[in-house]
Design a protein around this motif. Structure first.
Motif, PDB file in Angstrom:
ATOM      1  N   ILE A  79       0.820  -1.208   0.000  1.00 27.59           N
ATOM      2  CA  ILE A  79       0.000   0.000   0.000  1.00 27.59           C
ATOM      3  C   ILE A  79       0.855   1.259   0.000  1.00 27.59           C
ATOM      4  O   ILE A  79       0.594   2.206  -0.751  1.00 27.59           O
ATOM      5  CB  ILE A  79      -0.959  -0.005   1.206  1.00 27.59           C
ATOM      6  N   GLN A  80       1.896   1.273   0.815  1.00 27.02           N
ATOM      7  CA  GLN A  80       2.707   2.478   0.937  1.00 27.02           C
ATOM      8  C   GLN A  80       3.564   2.730  -0.298  1.00 27.02           C
ATOM      9  O   GLN A  80       4.005   3.856  -0.505  1.00 27.02           O
ATOM     10  CB  GLN A  80       3.616   2.373   2.170  1.00 27.02           C
ATOM     11  N   ASN A  81       3.793   1.717  -1.102  1.00 23.72           N
ATOM     12  CA  ASN A  81       4.660   1.892  -2.259  1.00 23.72           C
ATOM     13  C   ASN A  81       3.891   1.940  -3.575  1.00 23.72           C
ATOM     14  O   ASN A  81       4.487   1.953  -4.640  1.00 23.72           O
ATOM     15  CB  ASN A  81       5.702   0.781  -2.340  1.00 23.72           C
ATOM     16  N   PHE A  82       2.572   1.962  -3.485  1.00 22.04           N
ATOM     17  CA  PHE A  82       1.777   2.046  -4.701  1.00 22.04           C
ATOM     18  C   PHE A  82       1.099   3.405  -4.835  1.00 22.04           C
ATOM     19  O   PHE A  82       0.756   3.823  -5.934  1.00 22.04           O
ATOM     20  CB  PHE A  82       0.733   0.926  -4.719  1.00 22.04           C
ATOM     21  N   THR A  83       0.893   4.073  -3.718  1.00 22.78           N
ATOM     22  CA  THR A  83       0.224   5.368  -3.739  1.00 22.78           C
ATOM     23  C   THR A  83       1.054   6.377  -2.954  1.00 22.78           C
ATOM     24  O   THR A  83       1.765   6.027  -2.015  1.00 22.78           O
ATOM     25  CB  THR A  83      -1.172   5.274  -3.113  1.00 22.78           C
ATOM     26  N   HIS A  84       0.941   7.641  -3.334  1.00 20.17           N
ATOM     27  CA  HIS A  84       1.740   8.682  -2.677  1.00 20.17           C
ATOM     28  C   HIS A  84       1.320   8.872  -1.224  1.00 20.17           C
ATOM     29  O   HIS A  84       2.165   9.123  -0.365  1.00 20.17           O
ATOM     30  CB  HIS A  84       1.622   9.996  -3.456  1.00 20.17           C
ATOM     31  N   ALA A  96      -7.576 -10.238  -8.929  1.00 19.53           N
ATOM     32  CA  ALA A  96      -7.322 -10.416  -7.493  1.00 19.53           C
ATOM     33  C   ALA A  96      -6.181  -9.496  -7.096  1.00 19.53           C
ATOM     34  O   ALA A  96      -5.253  -9.265  -7.874  1.00 19.53           O
ATOM     35  CB  ALA A  96      -6.968 -11.865  -7.165  1.00 19.53           C
ATOM     36  N   ILE A  97      -6.287  -8.953  -5.914  1.00 14.51           N
ATOM     37  CA  ILE A  97      -5.221  -8.109  -5.383  1.00 14.51           C
ATOM     38  C   ILE A  97      -4.737  -8.737  -4.086  1.00 14.51           C
ATOM     39  O   ILE A  97      -5.538  -9.166  -3.249  1.00 14.51           O
ATOM     40  CB  ILE A  97      -5.711  -6.662  -5.166  1.00 14.51           C
ATOM     41  N   GLU A  98      -3.416  -8.868  -3.978  1.00  9.28           N
ATOM     42  CA  GLU A  98      -2.812  -9.444  -2.777  1.00  9.28           C
ATOM     43  C   GLU A  98      -2.065  -8.346  -2.046  1.00  9.28           C
ATOM     44  O   GLU A  98      -1.087  -7.801  -2.554  1.00  9.28           O
ATOM     45  CB  GLU A  98      -1.859 -10.573  -3.159  1.00  9.28           C
ATOM     46  N   LEU A  99      -2.541  -8.008  -0.860  1.00 14.53           N
ATOM     47  CA  LEU A  99      -1.963  -6.930  -0.064  1.00 14.53           C
ATOM     48  C   LEU A  99      -0.895  -7.488   0.860  1.00 14.53           C
ATOM     49  O   LEU A  99      -1.146  -8.436   1.604  1.00 14.53           O
ATOM     50  CB  LEU A  99      -3.041  -6.244   0.766  1.00 14.53           C
ATOM     51  N   MET A 100       0.289  -6.894   0.814  1.00 15.16           N
ATOM     52  CA  MET A 100       1.278  -7.228   1.825  1.00 15.16           C
ATOM     53  C   MET A 100       0.691  -6.893   3.195  1.00 15.16           C
ATOM     54  O   MET A 100      -0.253  -6.105   3.288  1.00 15.16           O
ATOM     55  CB  MET A 100       2.579  -6.492   1.526  1.00 15.16           C
ATOM     56  N   PRO A 101       1.205  -7.488   4.282  1.00 16.44           N
ATOM     57  CA  PRO A 101       0.496  -7.487   5.574  1.00 16.44           C
ATOM     58  C   PRO A 101      -0.100  -6.137   5.968  1.00 16.44           C
ATOM     59  O   PRO A 101       0.566  -5.103   5.881  1.00 16.44           O
ATOM     60  CB  PRO A 101       1.588  -7.913   6.551  1.00 16.44           C
ATOM     61  N   VAL A 102      -1.358  -6.185   6.414  1.00 20.42           N
ATOM     62  CA  VAL A 102      -2.082  -4.964   6.768  1.00 20.42           C
ATOM     63  C   VAL A 102      -2.397  -4.894   8.258  1.00 20.42           C
ATOM     64  O   VAL A 102      -2.898  -3.867   8.729  1.00 20.42           O
ATOM     65  CB  VAL A 102      -3.396  -4.851   5.968  1.00 20.42           C
ATOM     66  N   ASN A 103      -2.144  -5.972   9.015  1.00 20.55           N
ATOM     67  CA  ASN A 103      -2.389  -5.892  10.455  1.00 20.55           C
ATOM     68  C   ASN A 103      -1.255  -5.120  11.119  1.00 20.55           C
ATOM     69  O   ASN A 103      -0.182  -4.924  10.538  1.00 20.55           O
ATOM     70  CB  ASN A 103      -2.536  -7.279  11.072  1.00 20.55           C
ATOM     71  N   SER A 123       6.833   0.025   6.816  1.00 19.90           N
ATOM     72  CA  SER A 123       7.278  -1.360   6.892  1.00 19.90           C
ATOM     73  C   SER A 123       6.602  -2.163   5.804  1.00 19.90           C
ATOM     74  O   SER A 123       5.519  -1.801   5.320  1.00 19.90           O
ATOM     75  CB  SER A 123       6.939  -1.957   8.268  1.00 19.90           C
ATOM     76  N   TRP A 124       7.242  -3.265   5.414  1.00 18.83           N
ATOM     77  CA  TRP A 124       6.565  -4.223   4.544  1.00 18.83           C
ATOM     78  C   TRP A 124       5.475  -4.981   5.307  1.00 18.83           C
ATOM     79  O   TRP A 124       4.625  -5.608   4.722  1.00 18.83           O
ATOM     80  CB  TRP A 124       7.573  -5.229   3.992  1.00 18.83           C
ATOM     81  N   GLY A 125       5.539  -4.948   6.649  1.00 16.80           N
ATOM     82  CA  GLY A 125       4.521  -5.601   7.457  1.00 16.80           C
ATOM     83  C   GLY A 125       4.877  -6.984   7.935  1.00 16.80           C
ATOM     84  O   GLY A 125       4.063  -7.642   8.595  1.00 16.80           O
ATOM     85  N   TYR A 126       6.093  -7.444   7.643  1.00 20.23           N
ATOM     86  CA  TYR A 126       6.474  -8.792   8.058  1.00 20.23           C
ATOM     87  C   TYR A 126       7.067  -8.801   9.470  1.00 20.23           C
ATOM     88  O   TYR A 126       7.663  -9.786   9.882  1.00 20.23           O
ATOM     89  CB  TYR A 126       7.448  -9.393   7.041  1.00 20.23           C
ATOM     90  N   ASN A 127       6.865  -7.695  10.200  1.00 23.83           N
ATOM     91  CA  ASN A 127       7.237  -7.609  11.612  1.00 23.83           C
ATOM     92  C   ASN A 127       5.979  -7.374  12.440  1.00 23.83           C
ATOM     93  O   ASN A 127       5.799  -6.337  13.066  1.00 23.83           O
ATOM     94  CB  ASN A 127       8.258  -6.493  11.832  1.00 23.83           C
ATOM     95  N   PRO A 128       5.060  -8.339  12.450  1.00 25.78           N
ATOM     96  CA  PRO A 128       3.741  -8.120  13.053  1.00 25.78           C
ATOM     97  C   PRO A 128       3.790  -8.060  14.565  1.00 25.78           C
ATOM     98  O   PRO A 128       4.634  -8.671  15.210  1.00 25.78           O
ATOM     99  CB  PRO A 128       2.952  -9.350  12.588  1.00 25.78           C
ATOM    100  N   SER A 129       2.827  -7.315  15.115  1.00 26.49           N
ATOM    101  CA  SER A 129       2.720  -7.244  16.570  1.00 26.49           C
ATOM    102  C   SER A 129       1.303  -7.539  17.049  1.00 26.49           C
ATOM    103  O   SER A 129       1.115  -8.214  18.052  1.00 26.49           O
ATOM    104  CB  SER A 129       3.170  -5.871  17.077  1.00 26.49           C
TER     105      SER A 129
END
Length: 827
Positions: free
Chosen positions: A271-276, A297-304, A311-317
């Motif tokens: 999300i952060q790298n597709f839109t300003h 289909a759209i696959e979103l990198m982690p959104v939680n 972040s890419w989101g692969y450091n979830p909390s």
């Protein structure tokens, strides 16, 4: 007290006057040394209170006094105080110590809290771990925390104070703690934490919204309006939000039918790298672009919720909370509705292999001395069981982990109406210890398969057609079993396709056949193959940086590299089964995966950096043509002709062909991935009229078996059915580059010995290729480490490579007519 000193020059010719520096002013301080912090105890307990005073500039004796709730309890005439306190009276009590000496006075204080003795009690029926809403004014909180001594809840509803009315009851089995809170205002947000064993404050692991004292202040009001203020000064660390009577979201699309597995064209995006703005709302506003492209289909990198804001989101909390840096959870639901309205399924990337330090489940059982989860942590291993793990490794053999992960998997399907998951590091869901042996990690693992089958049952109990995509990349034996039982699996084809687009066609290294699930002996089309993903280098970056060349043809040139990417796409999206592309691949995005925020610097530390957002690429003719070719290929896939088991692939050499047949439609895809002309023996399915799919141009095939000369990078998609033609910008002119065939070249040049010993590399050429040549050696990063012009009429020439370090290298022998490549090892 002061320090006296002088400063002298090195030759002692100069010196300052005496200098005086005051170290501290005269005075007196006192500090409570025991207990070390606020304490929670039970009635009848005893504990030691100790304090020490420090004299600063006076030798006069001090009088030390201990007060409990402002009642003088003990005194000492020395510089230390020690007293054993017997606990009585539930609730909060203050310990204050003071020191007095003449005009000097100092004090220190802490509190202890006496908890009530509670009888173990079962959780009320129907309650589950986390926040349970009961009407408009009541919640029941349930925390899974075995072997803890006491748990309180503190928050806005009790002024963040310990209170026995907010002490959680323990279940008879000792595993859970719970409390029911009444009197809440309907619809009001309340921040809260658990206060555990008097030394740990954590947020609720099942929180659907949190407040982060370190990062929330950087989230713009436009992204998350009216975000509740953090309770600064009342607590520390991340806090949870509860809110009764939350407004229900009314779904606009209730009859969405997700595409079948084999029809999927998945667009992976960050999300952060597709839109300003980097928000889900702006991504929603970009859906027309994606719909025009033709993805379904759209696959979103982690959104939680993850650690930090970028972040890419692969450091979830927190696994149940939509990350506020992307917007509100209502924004996300509106996005999903908008996707479904356009026929686009939504898949989210879920990271359940590991968590990081902000996770309350990591903090709850933590070994601070070893800086790792403690041995009694119900969810996490002390050490990872496999390579490539990041953060703290989950133990999926543990029932607590399975219960938690199952709740996560159900939640997003129910709450947000998503269509499925891509699971990160799915191969890591094992307790089979292979750390240090990556090969063994990939071997068939029956326990891992069993875990995934159990999770799949959980997911399908909510949505029986949900996509379950695993980043597995394990042995084909295990992947075959999973694929034949409904799982989809990532298929990394980056290396083969990128070698082909760059023009390096050493035998076998540009073999596209593994992109076809049938060549893996799978029964079902469940291979999600990709040429690019967030983990792989960009095709066009490597085309421009390392592309092959001769005097007449250079892959490094933008239009040439883009044209070869078209050819790769033609040989990729026509292969049966689901396919995935990584954002901007349709425009030939050419910034390295390791580009930093400035768009210029390239190093491994930049991998997670935000990359330049290049919407302007759409306005560049050659890039727009690539977009339109992708669109045309997706249209062809939508026609359904590529969903067939009647396919023949001749894709191991530089010149390649794919033949597909379904019902009354036949396709023949031919192309040349060399940098010189190639003759390709083409076997059409029949004679007669055929059409160029991209241009509509008609050709007459009078001989089904024919030889077609292809220029470098030239490709065609032929069909015996005329489809609607997309208006494509003109293709670049491709030069005709003569040269000997790859087979002749292979037989005419030999390079030996391999490995190279003694620093001497021999090259033998037959008469067919004798003449002026260029020898190049490149390292595995594509950097040139050796270059020498050579002239071989016939016979052998010896090259001195003794100055090179031991390594694996790629060699290229280049002449006007050919380019031979291979791999050598320098010892």
């Amino acid at each position: 007290i002061s320090m006296n000193f002088v400063l002298r020059s090195a030759d002692q010719s100069k010196q300052t006057e005496d200098l005086f520096l005051t170290v501290y002013e005269p005075g007196l301080t006192i500090e409570i040394t025991e207990p070390s912090g606020n304490l929670i105890v039970k009635e009848g307990d005893n504990f030691q209170v100790s304090a020490k005073s420090i004299y600063l500039g006076t030798a006069a004796p001090a009088s030390l006094s201990l007060y409990i709730d402002d009642v003088l309890t003990y005194t000492s005439a020395s510089d230390t105080l020690q007293h054993t306190l017997s606990v009585a009276g539930t609730g909060k009590h203050w310990i204050k110590v003071s020191a007095e000496s003449g005009e000097y006075y100092s004090k220190d204080s802490i509190f202890y809290f006496v908890q009530e003795e509670l009888t173990p009690a079962d959780i009320p029926a129907g309650m589950q771990d986390g926040i349970n809403y009961i009407g408009e004014n009541t919640v029941t909180l349930v925390l899974y925390a075995p072997d803890k001594e006491n748990v309180f809840v503190i928050g806005d509803f009790n002024n963040w104070e310990l209170n026995n009315n907010y002490q959680l009851k323990q279940t008879p089995d000792g595993n859970r703690w719970w409390v029911t809170i009444t009197g809440l205002t309907s619809g009001q947000e309340y921040a809260f934490q658990y206060y555990i064993d008097g030394n740990l404050k954590i947020a609720e692991p099942y929180s659907e919204k949190i407040l982060d004292p370190w990062n929330d202040s950087y989230i713009p009001e436009s992204t998350y309006p009216n975000l509740k203020d953090y309770p600064t000064g009342k607590t520390t660390g991340i806090v949870s939000i509860l809110q009764t009577n939350q407004p229900d979201y009314e779904w606009q699309v209730t009859d969405f039918v997700a595409p079948a597995n084999e029809d999927l064209i998945i667009y992976e995006t960050h999300i952060q790298n597709f839109t300003h703005a980097g928000t889900i709302n702006m991504l929603k506003d970009s859906l027309n672009y994606l719909a025009q492209l033709g993805i379904n289909a759209i696959e979103l990198m982690p959104v939680n919720e993850f650690e930090g804001n970028i972040s890419w989101g692969y450091n979830p909390s927190f696994y149940f909370a939509f990350d506020k840096t992307y917007g509100t959870k209502t924004d996300f639901k509106e996005f999903i509705d908008a996707c479904h309205e356009k026929g686009i399924a939504v898949i989210i990337d879920m990271v359940l292999n590991h968590s990081f330090g902000q996770s309350p489940m990591v903090q709850l059982y933590w070994n601070s001395e070893a800086n790792e989860p403690s041995a009694d942590n119900p969810w996490f291993n002390q050490q990872p069981t496999h390579d490539y793990n990041v953060g703290y490794d989950m133990n999926h053999e543990n029932d607590a982990t399975k219960a938690f992960c199952s709740r996560v998997m159900k939640f997003w399907l129910k709450e947000f109406n998503i269509d499925g998951y891509r699971f990160d590091l799915a191969k890591g869901f094992t307790q089979n210890y292979t750390l240090g042996d990556v090969t063994a990690w990939g071997h068939y693992d029956a326990s891992r398969v069993a875990i995934w089958e159990q999770y799949a049952d959980t997911i399908r109990s909510v949505k029986d057609n949900a996509y379950i995509i695993l980043e597995h990349l394990a042995d084909n034996s295990e992947e075959t079993y999973l694929a034949n039982n409904g799982f989809m699996l990532w298929g990394n084809m980056n290396y083969s396709y990128n070698e082909a687009t760059m023009g390096y066609n050493e035998s076998g290294k540009t073999d596209f056949s593994w992109a076809n699930y049938l060549n893996r002996d799978w029964d079902n089309p469940n291979l999600v193959a990709y040429m690019e993903s967030h983990d792989e280098e960009r095709l066009m970056f490597k085309n421009k940086a390392y592309g092959n060349a001769n005097d007449q043809y250079d892959v490094k040139e933008l239009e040439t590299g883009l044209q070869r990417t078209e050819a790769a796409a033609a040989f990729f999206y026509t292969i049966p089964g689901p396919k995935m592309l990584w954002e901007w691949g349709e425009l030939g995005y050419d910034y390295s995966i390791n580009t930093c925020d400035d768009g210029v610097t390239i190093n491994e530390g930049c991998r997670l950096s935000l990359k330049p957002i290049k919407w302007d690429y759409y306005e560049i003719a050659a890039r727009y043509r690539l977009f339109k070719v992708f669109e045309a290929l997706f249209d062809l896939k939508a026609y359904g002709v590529t969903n067939t088991k009647n396919i023949t692939m001749n894709v191991t050499g530089a010149a390649k062909a794919i033949y597909l047949s379904k019902n009354d439609t036949n396709l023949a895809i031919i192309g040349n991935f060399d940098i010189i002309n190639q003759d390709l023996d083409v076997v059409f399915q029949h004679t007669g009229t055929w059409y160029d799919y991209l241009t509509g141009e008609e050709i007459d095939v009078t001989n089904a078996e024919t030889t077609i000369k292809l220029k470098p990078g030239e490709y065609y998609i032929y069909s015996d059915v005329k489809f609607e033609v997309i208006d494509l910008p003109a293709a670049p002119e491709i030069p005709s580059v003569s040269g000997i065939s790859e087979t002749e070249l292979s037989e005419s040049i030999s390079v030996y010995p391999n490995p190279v010993t003694g620093g001497q590399l021999n090259i033998h050429c037959s008469e067919a290729v004798a003449g002026n040549q260029l020898l190049q050696l490149l390292n595995t990063s594509g950097q040139l480490v050796f270059s020498q012009e050579i002239n071989i009429n016939t016979g052998v020439i010896t090259i001195d490579v003794s100055g090179l370090n031991s390594s694996l290298l790629f060699y290229k022998i280049i002449s006007e007519d050919y380019n031979k490549q291979g791999v050598i090892i320098i010892e």
